[in-house]
Design an enzyme around this catalytic site. Structure first.
Site, mmCIF file in Angstrom:
data_model
loop_
_atom_site.group_PDB
_atom_site.id
_atom_site.type_symbol
_atom_site.label_atom_id
_atom_site.label_comp_id
_atom_site.label_asym_id
_atom_site.label_seq_id
_atom_site.Cartn_x
_atom_site.Cartn_y
_atom_site.Cartn_z
ATOM 1 N N ASN A 1 0.854 -1.195 0.000
ATOM 2 C CA ASN A 1 0.000 0.000 0.000
ATOM 3 C C ASN A 1 0.883 1.237 0.000
ATOM 4 O OD1 ASN A 1 0.553 0.806 2.834
ATOM 5 N ND2 ASN A 1 -0.379 -1.186 3.239
ATOM 6 N N LYS B 1 8.911 -17.442 -9.915
ATOM 7 C CA LYS B 1 8.142 -16.381 -10.581
ATOM 8 C C LYS B 1 7.003 -16.984 -11.411
ATOM 9 C CE LYS B 1 8.604 -12.565 -13.761
ATOM 10 N NZ LYS B 1 9.348 -12.083 -14.910
ATOM 11 N N LYS C 1 -14.288 1.449 14.803
ATOM 12 C CA LYS C 1 -13.015 0.706 14.812
ATOM 13 C C LYS C 1 -12.473 0.590 16.233
ATOM 14 C CE LYS C 1 -10.912 0.952 10.748
ATOM 15 N NZ LYS C 1 -10.209 1.587 9.648
HETATM 16 N N1 CTP Z 1 -4.088 -2.931 12.066
HETATM 17 C C1 CTP Z 1 -3.349 -3.989 12.570
HETATM 18 N N2 CTP Z 1 -3.351 -5.185 11.922
HETATM 19 C C2 CTP Z 1 -4.087 -5.367 10.801
HETATM 20 C C3 CTP Z 1 -4.854 -4.293 10.277
HETATM 21 C C4 CTP Z 1 -4.818 -3.079 10.948
HETATM 22 O O1 CTP Z 1 -2.666 -3.828 13.582
HETATM 23 N N3 CTP Z 1 -4.064 -6.543 10.184
HETATM 24 C C5 CTP Z 1 -4.112 -1.670 12.823
HETATM 25 C C6 CTP Z 1 -3.464 -0.487 12.104
HETATM 26 O O2 CTP Z 1 -2.101 -0.384 12.440
HETATM 27 C C7 CTP Z 1 -4.275 0.675 12.643
HETATM 28 C C8 CTP Z 1 -5.651 0.080 12.872
HETATM 29 O O3 CTP Z 1 -5.455 -1.321 12.970
HETATM 30 O O4 CTP Z 1 -3.815 1.105 13.907
HETATM 31 C C9 CTP Z 1 -6.666 0.357 11.800
HETATM 32 O O5 CTP Z 1 -6.144 0.110 10.530
HETATM 33 P P1 CTP Z 1 -7.034 0.341 9.250
HETATM 34 O O6 CTP Z 1 -6.252 -0.089 8.040
HETATM 35 O O7 CTP Z 1 -7.582 1.736 9.263
HETATM 36 O O8 CTP Z 1 -8.245 -0.620 9.542
HETATM 37 P P2 CTP Z 1 -8.663 -2.029 9.003
HETATM 38 O O9 CTP Z 1 -8.523 -3.027 10.082
HETATM 39 O O10 CTP Z 1 -7.978 -2.312 7.728
HETATM 40 O O11 CTP Z 1 -10.222 -1.797 8.807
HETATM 41 P P3 CTP Z 1 -11.025 -1.367 7.495
HETATM 42 O O12 CTP Z 1 -10.671 -2.339 6.438
HETATM 43 O O13 CTP Z 1 -12.435 -1.455 7.974
HETATM 44 O O14 CTP Z 1 -10.654 0.037 7.195
#
Ligand code: CTP
Length: 402
Positions: free
Chosen positions: A208, A286, A338
């Site tokens: 990402n 690959k 969240k």
């Molecule tokens: N996070 C984590 N482990 C994951 C996903 C997220 O620790 N597998 C943590 C991120 O570091 C952040 C928080 O969770 O502090 C929220 O991350 P975010 O990407 O905004 O949320 P998602 O869990 O991906 O939720 P959504 O897909 O609904 O946005």
């Protein structure tokens, strides 16, 4: 800013030792007292007299000297210091440190110390890249040893690559962070940062756009307030800050393992943009176009939620667990949901819609959600957001707020 601090500087035997003389000067300019310790090999590169003259202190040398033991033994030498710095740290000296050897004054001091140790490695790039050295580095990092550098650059041996000792001013910054006095002194804070890379095959991965800038700034701010910081980072665009224990990882599963290994902590801040999915069985070779006829299909599995896992711990949960919520729509509503879903104490919500320019940019506009409600912070540099958050963490850990 280092006034009254006592630093024991172990100078190892490498061509970079000449820079350590400048380092002594720079540390003293900032008010530190420096006690130099020269290994036998270091004396091939710099003289005890120059180290002693610049430090205006007695130099401790490897040659066993009963008088030294009488005046100040190796145990006392390390106990009297606020920090032990090893610069340059050679491959040999670090390997002996990792193995717990005590076969000269420098290694004995390093084994006997109860103080933090900061090393500035310097060596030929092939020595640095050798698996033996990399194993040594892993061991030292897991023992809590702090690193500054090495940097990429031209080397005295005519090659180019990692292995050059950090510059004296970079080492000074790392020293300041390592011994900073501040409201977070004595507190261990864990920070996750950067993206994760989930392999598809040896050359492709899911990732990402996170640069790691906000997480890095948070780790730097916490260290500046005196915290002992463990910084677990995916492959980020920005360099990790000096003076924190850096644990580099690639995937979400590795990040979870590194986080669990780094606990206990007083607080944990999850700023990483963890990939939500990984490829179920990444290919070892690959994937070739058209090999299986048509387009390849990729089966995904959900990654562990690191924040939710730590927030749900029954034993050893950090006292303060902070998550981030990167949203593009209904920021507040989604962030509140969240916080509930993941069980964290605070959440830092931000709008990462492309038009905000926040993802990958230098600024951030966040809303901090705590039990007390939601606080909108004005748009400001990521460094300022980081310092404000670090100050809030300090207040919470010191019982000044809930
Ligand atoms: N996070 C984590 N482990 C994951 C996903 C997220 O620790 N597998 C943590 C991120 O570091 C952040 C928080 O969770 O502090 C929220 O991350 P975010 O990407 O905004 O949320 P998602 O869990 O991906 O939720 P959504 O897909 O609904 O946005």
């Amino acid at each position: 800013m280092l006034s009254g601090k006592r630093i024991t500087l172990i100078i190892g035997g490498g061509i970079a030792a000449f820079k350590s003389l400048d380092l002594i000067r720079r540390l003293r300019e900032r008010g530190a007292n420096v006690t130099p310790v020269l290994t036998r090999a270091a004396e091939e590169f710099v003289t005890p007299l120059s180290a002693s003259a610049l430090a205006a202190e007695k130099v401790y040398r490897d040659l066993f000297d009963l008088n030294d033991e009488h005046e100040m033994g190796h145990i006392e030498l390390s106990r009297a210091s606020d920090l032990i710095v090893v610069a340059p740290a050679t491959a040999d000296l670090m390997a002996r440190m990792a193995a717990g050897l005590a076969n000269d004054l420098a290694s004995t001091l390093l084994l006997a110390t109860d103080k933090r140790v900061l090393v500035a490695p310097a060596m030929n790039l092939r020595m640095w890249e050798h698996p033996a050295t990399q194993r040594t580095i892993e061991t030292l990092k897991s023992d809590g040893v702090l690193f500054v550098g090495p940097n990429d650059g031209d080397m005295a041996c005519g090659e180019y690559g990692p292995g050059r000792m950090a510059e004296p001013l970079e080492i000074v910054a790392a020293v300041s962070a390592a011994i900073a006095d501040g409201p977070l002194r004595g507190k261990h804070v864990l920070v996750t940062s950067g993206p994760t890379h989930e392999p598809i095959d040896p050359v492709r991965y899911i990732a990402n756009r996170s640069s790691g800038a906000q997480g890095t700034a948070i780790a730097r701010a916490l260290a500046a307030l005196g915290a002992q910081v463990t910084f677990v980072t995916g492959p980020a665009d920005v360099e990790p800050p000096a003076g924190v224990a850096v644990v580099p990882v690639e995937t979400a599963q590795e990040m979870l393992g590194a986080v669990q290994a780094a606990l206990p902590a007083d607080a944990a801040i999850f700023a990483a943009a963890v990939a939500d999915w990984r490829v179920v069985s990444a290919s070892d070779s690959k994937i070739k176009k058209g090999a299986r006829g048509g387009l390849p299909s990729i089966e995904l599995a959900e990654n562990p939620d690191i924040l939710a896992t730590v927030a749900a711990m029954k034993n050893g949960r950090p006292g303060l667990v902070i998550g981030f919520a990167a949203e593009t729509d209904d920021v507040l509503e989604n962030a509140r949901a969240k916080l509930q879903r993941k069980g964290c104490d605070w959440i830092v919500a931000n709008d990462v819609s492309p038009e905000t320019g926040i993802m990958g940019g230098g600024e951030n506009a966040v809303t901090l959600i705590t039990d007390d409600g939601a606080e909108d912070w004005p748009r400001m540099g990521k460094d300022r957001v980081a310092m404000r958050l670090a100050e809030r963490v300090a207040r919470a850990l010191n019982g000044d707020e809930g």
